[in-house]
Design an enzyme around this catalytic site. Structure first.
Site, PDB file in Angstrom:
ATOM      1  N   SER A 150      11.700   4.562  -5.839  1.00  0.00           N
ATOM      2  CA  SER A 150      12.663   4.441  -6.930  1.00  0.00           C
ATOM      3  C   SER A 150      13.260   5.813  -7.283  1.00  0.00           C
ATOM      4  CB  SER A 150      11.983   3.763  -8.122  1.00  0.00           C
ATOM      5  OG  SER A 150      12.934   3.345  -9.045  1.00  0.00           O
ATOM      6  N   ASP A 226      13.852  -7.450  -6.239  1.00  0.00           N
ATOM      7  CA  ASP A 226      13.710  -6.294  -7.142  1.00  0.00           C
ATOM      8  C   ASP A 226      14.692  -6.430  -8.300  1.00  0.00           C
ATOM      9  OD1 ASP A 226      14.000  -3.692  -8.295  1.00  0.00           O
ATOM     10  OD2 ASP A 226      13.325  -2.782  -6.420  1.00  0.00           O
ATOM     11  N   HIS A 259       9.818  -4.696  -7.584  1.00  0.00           N
ATOM     12  CA  HIS A 259       9.924  -3.236  -7.652  1.00  0.00           C
ATOM     13  C   HIS A 259       8.548  -2.555  -7.767  1.00  0.00           C
ATOM     14  CE1 HIS A 259      12.448   0.287  -8.257  1.00  0.00           C
ATOM     15  NE2 HIS A 259      11.755   0.655  -9.298  1.00  0.00           N
TER      16      HIS A 259
HETATM   17  N1  LIG Z   1       9.808  -1.626 -16.775  1.00  0.00           N
HETATM   18  C1  LIG Z   1       9.196  -0.424 -16.285  1.00  0.00           C
HETATM   19  C2  LIG Z   1      10.275   0.436 -15.675  1.00  0.00           C
HETATM   20  C3  LIG Z   1       9.709   1.599 -14.999  1.00  0.00           C
HETATM   21  C4  LIG Z   1       9.238   1.281 -13.626  1.00  0.00           C
HETATM   22  O1  LIG Z   1       9.409   0.187 -13.056  1.00  0.00           O
HETATM   23  N2  LIG Z   1       8.612   2.259 -13.059  1.00  0.00           N
HETATM   24  C5  LIG Z   1       8.201   2.178 -11.679  1.00  0.00           C
HETATM   25  C6  LIG Z   1       8.940   3.261 -10.946  1.00  0.00           C
HETATM   26  S1  LIG Z   1      10.695   3.161 -11.225  1.00  0.00           S
HETATM   27  C7  LIG Z   1       6.712   2.443 -11.568  1.00  0.00           C
HETATM   28  O2  LIG Z   1       6.253   2.836 -10.513  1.00  0.00           O
HETATM   29  N3  LIG Z   1       5.944   2.227 -12.646  1.00  0.00           N
HETATM   30  C8  LIG Z   1       4.543   2.582 -12.691  1.00  0.00           C
HETATM   31  C9  LIG Z   1       3.600   1.656 -11.988  1.00  0.00           C
HETATM   32  O3  LIG Z   1       3.966   0.542 -11.610  1.00  0.00           O
HETATM   33  O4  LIG Z   1       2.431   2.075 -11.780  1.00  0.00           O
HETATM   34  C10 LIG Z   1       8.507   0.316 -17.396  1.00  0.00           C
HETATM   35  O5  LIG Z   1       9.068   0.377 -18.501  1.00  0.00           O
HETATM   36  O6  LIG Z   1       7.401   0.857 -17.175  1.00  0.00           O
END
Ligand SMILES: N[C@@H](CCC(=O)N[C@@H](CS)C(=O)NCC(=O)O)C(=O)O
Length: 281
Positions: A150, A226, A259
């Site tokens: 991302s 995604d 995602h």
């Molecule tokens: N809806 C999410 C958006 C952020 C998101 O999806 N982050 C991804 C990277 S863009 C991620 O890897 N999140 C941490 C995880 O899943 O461990 C949030 O607010 O935490």
């Protein structure tokens, strides 16, 4: 440059070490995690994969969730996961503490605008200070690849396309492919880089891929389910630019995947194999 070990865990025969250090580039204490396979030693330095995480992540998400370490041990590859932004009480954050800007959202750029520029120099941190530090303290060779997810997929593509001989290959999961033209990128770049959109182009993979230079091997996986695909990630922009330039981008649209790290863990083995194949023997 000194580092402090915070944690160490034996895992799949190798070692996962979490460290921090005082960074001169981003002017704060930075944390990172390093996986070293058991085959690594001073006499046998191993290639290293730099992993850049996405919004809201720290150095820990990838190591805990991606399921990469068993394969990294088998292939004899080190993995380094830095944090996604500078941190600390004197590091400015989004005024509403939003997840998509400021802390946890450094976007791997060198900020030029106040008040961000004092700390948000993540491009230089990843390109210069971190590799120097890793080479100094861990038995890694001069062979390195870069990957990410991302915001970190954007970072990996940008770092690789601007430093085509420094990395042997690049890969990304669900990268933000055209940040100059999506809400996440526009918000971050207007704050970090200012209103002149010409200054943004050096951080956009779909623009950088058109530049002349070595066509380093590039692998991308994108989930078809995604939630950020159309509005934020826009892989079609990267695909179109690659096609115009006859850039051999290996792109995989994976039906139904979202995602999350469930998607990354489903295909991380392919990415590690891809990078292993491009390290020189
Ligand atoms: N809806 C999410 C958006 C952020 C998101 O999806 N982050 C991804 C990277 S863009 C991620 O890897 N999140 C941490 C995880 O899943 O461990 C949030 O607010 O935490």
């Amino acid at each position: 440059m000194t580092i402090t070990t915070i944690n160490q865990h034996k895992v799949f025969g190798g070692n996962l070490t979490q460290c921090n250090h005082q960074s001169n580039t981003v002017n704060c204490t930075m944390r990172f995690s390093v996986f070293m396979p058991s085959s690594a030693s001073k006499e046998n330095p191993v290639p290293v994969l730099y992993w850049l995480s996405g919004l809201t992540c720290t150095d820990e998400n990838f190591m805990q969730k991606a399921g990469a370490l068993r394969v990294a041990e088998q292939l004899g590859i080190a993995i380094v996961a830095p944090d996604t932004s500078p941190r600390g009480t004197d590091v400015p954050d989004d005024s509403n503490q939003a997840y998509d800007f400021g802390l946890g959202a450094g976007f791997y750029v060198n900020a030029s605008q106040a008040p961000w520029q004092q700390h948000y120099q993540m491009y230089d941190y990843i390109r210069y200070e971190l590799p120097q530090l890793i080479t100094q303290h861990f038995p890694v060779s001069a062979q390195r690849a870069i990957s990410g997810h991302s915001m970190g997929g954007h970072g990996a593509l940008v770092l690789a396309l601007r430093n085509r001989d420094f990395y042997s290959s690049v890969s990304a999961f669900s990268p933000i492919c055209h940040p100059v033209n999506c809400p996440w990128g526009e918000k971050a770049f207007s704050h970090y880089l200012g209103d002149n959109k010409d200054d943004w182009q050096q951080y956009d993979a779909s623009i950088l891929i058109s530049k002349t230079g070595r066509q380093l091997p590039m692998l991308v996986h994108q989930g078809g389910g995604d939630e950020f695909l159309e509005q934020q990630l826009q892989p079609q922009a990267l695909l179109d630019a690659a096609k115009r330039k006859h850039y051999p981008l290996e792109f995989n649209m994976m039906d139904g995947y979202d995602h999350s790290y469930y998607f990354i863990s489903s295909f991380i083995e392919q990415h590690l194999q891809f990078h292993a194949q491009h390290f020189k023997r």
